[in-house]
Write an enzyme that holds these catalytic residues in place. Structure first.
Site, PDB file in Angstrom:
ATOM      1  N   HIS A  19       0.525   1.914   1.651  1.00 20.22           N
ATOM      2  CA  HIS A  19       1.523   0.978   2.190  1.00 20.22           C
ATOM      3  C   HIS A  19       1.115   0.493   3.584  1.00 20.22           C
ATOM      4  CE1 HIS A  19       4.830   1.033  -0.844  1.00 20.22           C
ATOM      5  NE2 HIS A  19       4.189   2.128  -1.204  1.00 20.22           N
ATOM      6  N   ASP A 161      -6.460  -3.699  -4.167  1.00 24.50           N
ATOM      7  CA  ASP A 161      -6.928  -3.334  -5.506  1.00 24.50           C
ATOM      8  C   ASP A 161      -8.073  -4.223  -5.978  1.00 24.50           C
ATOM      9  OD1 ASP A 161      -4.868  -1.572  -5.307  1.00 24.50           O
ATOM     10  OD2 ASP A 161      -3.600  -2.516  -6.819  1.00 24.50           O
TER      11      ASP A 161
HETATM   12 MG    MG Z   1      -1.540  -2.623 -10.454  1.00 23.61          MG
END
Ligand code: MG
Ligand code: ADP
Length: 363
Positions: A19, A161
């Site tokens: 986060h 990601d």
């Molecule tokens: Mg994902």
């Protein structure tokens, strides 16, 4: 011109910095050996044909020209929004995506915090750009895939990601400065284990948005553009609201732990990296409050059984734990399994977490 081929994109585990991405901070993911393949064949028409080995059913056919956010969700299975979104975002970026048949296969468990979504997006993206004959820089590919996930699928995720899936090198973690976009390869010879807790608790999307809003409010109270700009984590004590104070403290201390982890990895000091992992878990559990019971038990049991450290990874409320292990992990796996069995929980699954190469053509 490329008529067909197979492209692979890996999932990822995030060693440190949870986060922190949308707070302009640091993250330290590495690519897994596990991932997703897209076997692609050009079609003469302007149709995207989608098949997933993980989703039995008829092939999904979508007209490329009609793609726009909001058009896919109602008419076809939800997963098709990921590849369709990538095709849309590539076209939006000016790349002439041809019609294609895409067959997807994966050994990543979806929804387990290992980013099967980015693996799917990036495999499809490499396939479609190759068929289009376009040579797109990896950083731009990451931004395009993120746009697909944010705007087409509707998931407000950060850039981590897709960056991990596209930019990681074998034997390295990727230090990503989410403010500048700068990336640094950091050697990582640690032995690691993923514990899939196989638990997913409700309200994940809503809670994610709530945490983002809390971080923005905490930054406003501290008069900084984002929590990245806090100089001294002790400054978070100036926030009166106890919840916002804890949220800011997590983000600030996890940012610091990323930079400390980088230094420790370079020095090969894995026991200290492990200690930071466990500290990060405590921060995610107590200050950011996004841990879940199965993760807490997995961390506790793994550390008690000899892991150097462990923490939950991913957005929270479900998914996986990453453990740093001193060697062969079977005693740790047994201990975690018995802790789950003793509580009558679904038993966890274990995977090797080996820092691996980023997305590439494999056939
Ligand atoms: Mg994902
Ligand atoms: P994570 O990225 O942590 O695995 P997400 O919820 O972000 O979890 O993404 C999971 C979603 O991605 C699945 O629900 C599905 O829609 C899609 N997906 C991932 N892998 C595949 C696959 N092999 N086939 C079809 N859809 C997939």
């Amino acid at each position: 011109m490329t008529e067909s081929g197979v492209w692979f994109a890996p999932g990822r585990a995030n060693l440190m910095g949870e986060h922190t991405d949308y707070n302009d901070g640091f993250v330290l993911p590495f690519a897994l050996a596990q991932g997703t393949t897209a076997a692609a064949t050009r079609r003469a028409d302007r149709v995207l044909e989608l098949i997933s080995r993980q989703r039995p059913g008829p092939a999904i056919e979508l007209a490329l020209t009609g793609l726009a956010p909001g058009t896919v969700a109602e008419t076809v299975p939800g997963w098709a929004a990921y590849p369709a979104g990538v095709a849309w975002a590539l076209r939006e970026a000016g790349y002439d995506v041809p019609g294609a048949r895409l067959v997807i296969d994966s050994d990543l468990p979806p929804g387990s915090g290992l980013s099967s979504s980015a693996a799917l997006e990036c495999a499809v993206e490499l396939a479609l750009t190759a068929l289009a004959g376009a040579d797109v820089p990896r950083g731009e590919l990451a931004a395009i895939a993120r746009r697909a996930e944010n705007e087409f699928v509707g998931v407000p995720s950060g850039i981590m990601d897709q960056s991990a899936s596209l930019l990681c090198h074998e034997g390295h973690a990727l230090l990503l400065d989410c403010q500048s976009g700068e990336t640094t390869q950091v050697p990582c010879g640690a032995r690691m284990l993923i514990i899939n807790t196989r638990a997913r608790h409700e309200l994940t999307a809503g809670d994610y948005g709530a945490r983002r809003a809390e971080c923005e409010e905490a930054a406003r109270l501290l008069s900084v553009p984002t929590l990245r700009y806090i100089n001294d984590c002790g400054d978070t004590a100036r926030i009166n609201d106890p919840t916002l104070r804890k949220r800011a403290r997590h983000v600030c201390t996890d940012d610091q732990r990323v930079l400390q982890t980088v230094a420790l990895l370079r020095a090969g000091d894995y026991p200290e990296v492990g200690a930071l992992l466990t500290q990060s878990h405590a921060s995610l559990r107590d200050d950011f409050e996004i841990s879940w019971p199965e993760a807490d038990v997995a961390v506790e049991a793994a550390v008690a059984a000899g892991a150097l450290g462990a923490r939950m990874i991913g957005g929270g409320f479900g998914g996986s734990v990453l453990a740093l292990v001193p060697g062969e992990p079977s005693a740790i796996c047994d201990a975690v399994t018995s802790a789950f069995a003793g509580r009558s929980w679904t038993l966890p699954e274990f995977y090797d977490a080996v820092p691996s190469a980023g997305a590439r053509q494999v056939a």
